[in-house]
Write a protein that holds these residues in place. Structure first.
Motif, short mmCIF file in Angstrom:
data_model
loop_
_atom_site.label_atom_id
_atom_site.label_comp_id
_atom_site.label_asym_id
_atom_site.label_seq_id
_atom_site.Cartn_x
_atom_site.Cartn_y
_atom_site.Cartn_z
N ARG A 1 -16.00 4.43 -0.55
CA ARG A 1 -15.76 3.61 -1.82
C ARG A 1 -14.29 3.65 -2.30
N SER A 2 -13.54 4.67 -2.03
CA SER A 2 -12.15 4.65 -2.46
C SER A 2 -11.43 3.55 -1.60
N SER A 3 -11.72 3.50 -0.18
CA SER A 3 -11.16 2.58 0.70
C SER A 3 -11.50 1.32 0.35
N VAL A 4 -12.70 1.09 -0.10
CA VAL A 4 -13.14 -0.45 -0.33
C VAL A 4 -12.45 -1.19 -1.61
N VAL A 5 -12.04 -0.01 -2.79
CA VAL A 5 -11.29 -0.31 -4.06
C VAL A 5 -10.20 -0.84 -3.34
N SER A 6 -9.51 0.31 -2.58
CA SER A 6 -8.06 0.05 -2.23
C SER A 6 -7.76 -1.07 -1.55
N LYS A 7 -8.78 -1.74 -0.66
CA LYS A 7 -8.64 -2.97 0.28
C LYS A 7 -8.66 -4.13 -0.75
N LEU A 8 -9.54 -4.10 -1.60
CA LEU A 8 -9.83 -5.05 -2.65
C LEU A 8 -8.60 -5.44 -3.62
N TRP A 9 -7.81 -4.07 -3.90
CA TRP A 9 -6.56 -3.95 -4.78
C TRP A 9 -5.54 -4.82 -3.79
N ASP A 10 -5.72 -4.46 -2.45
CA ASP A 10 -4.50 -5.15 -1.57
C ASP A 10 -4.66 -6.57 -1.46
N HIS A 11 -5.93 -7.01 -1.63
CA HIS A 11 -6.46 -8.40 -1.53
C HIS A 11 -5.91 -9.23 -2.77
N ILE A 12 -6.04 -8.48 -4.11
CA ILE A 12 -5.69 -8.88 -5.20
C ILE A 12 -4.10 -9.08 -5.27
N ARG A 13 -3.40 -8.04 -4.85
CA ARG A 13 -1.97 -8.01 -5.06
C ARG A 13 -1.25 -9.18 -3.89
N SER A 14 -2.10 -9.25 -2.83
CA SER A 14 -1.09 -10.15 -1.94
C SER A 14 -1.61 -11.73 -2.16
N ASN A 15 -2.54 -11.93 -3.00
CA ASN A 15 -2.91 -13.27 -3.39
C ASN A 15 -2.47 -13.45 -4.92
N SER A 16 -1.71 -12.53 -5.44
CA SER A 16 -1.29 -12.83 -6.76
C SER A 16 -2.25 -13.01 -7.82
N LEU A 17 -3.61 -12.28 -7.85
CA LEU A 17 -4.66 -12.60 -8.65
C LEU A 17 -4.60 -11.84 -9.76
N GLN A 18 -3.76 -10.92 -10.21
CA GLN A 18 -3.68 -10.19 -11.54
C GLN A 18 -2.96 -10.97 -12.49
N ASP A 19 -3.51 -11.19 -13.65
CA ASP A 19 -3.18 -11.97 -14.76
C ASP A 19 -1.67 -11.50 -15.16
N PRO A 20 -0.47 -12.35 -14.97
CA PRO A 20 0.64 -11.68 -15.41
C PRO A 20 0.70 -11.38 -16.92
N ALA A 21 0.08 -12.05 -17.95
CA ALA A 21 -0.01 -11.80 -19.13
C ALA A 21 -0.72 -10.45 -19.66
N ASN A 22 -1.68 -10.42 -18.85
CA ASN A 22 -2.72 -9.00 -19.05
C ASN A 22 -3.15 -8.56 -17.71
N LYS A 23 -2.24 -7.36 -17.22
CA LYS A 23 -2.55 -6.92 -15.99
C LYS A 23 -3.92 -6.24 -15.78
#
Length: 93
Positions: free
Chosen positions: A39-61
């Motif tokens: 599960r930890s690796s799944v979450v890590s890869k999901l966050w890699d996807h979020i960061r590489s595609n700039s999906l985190q809201d800049p106003a509310n991280k």
């Protein structure tokens, strides 16, 4: 490290809890890959996807704006980082 009655081979072989490899649903596998992962690796890869595609809201991280791949997993346009972990459970076996 030797436990009473358990040899080293059994200690290293035991994998349960968070380190147990899980299989992702086809929707989640499109993001993290089809190989069984802890599960930890799944979450890590999901966050890699979020960061590489700039999906985190800049106003509310804490908020994630889902792209098409993540919408298939999360079922929504936006999720909080805390809600995201809860929604992942339905896609891991």
């Amino acid at each position: 490290m030797k436990r009473k009655g358990i040899g080293m081979a059994e200690v290293k072989k035991a994998r349960g809890g968070l380190s147990r490899p899980l299989t992702a649903s086809p929707e989640l596998a499109a993001i993290v890959g089809a190989d069984p992962l802890p599960r930890s690796s799944v979450v890590s890869k999901l966050w890699d996807h979020i960061r590489s595609n700039s999906l985190q809201d800049p106003a509310n991280k804490r908020e994630i704006n889902c792209d098409d791949k993540m919408k298939a997993v999360m079922g929504k346009d936006r999720v909080s980082m805390f809600e995201m972990n809860k929604l992942l459970s339905a896609h891991l076996k």
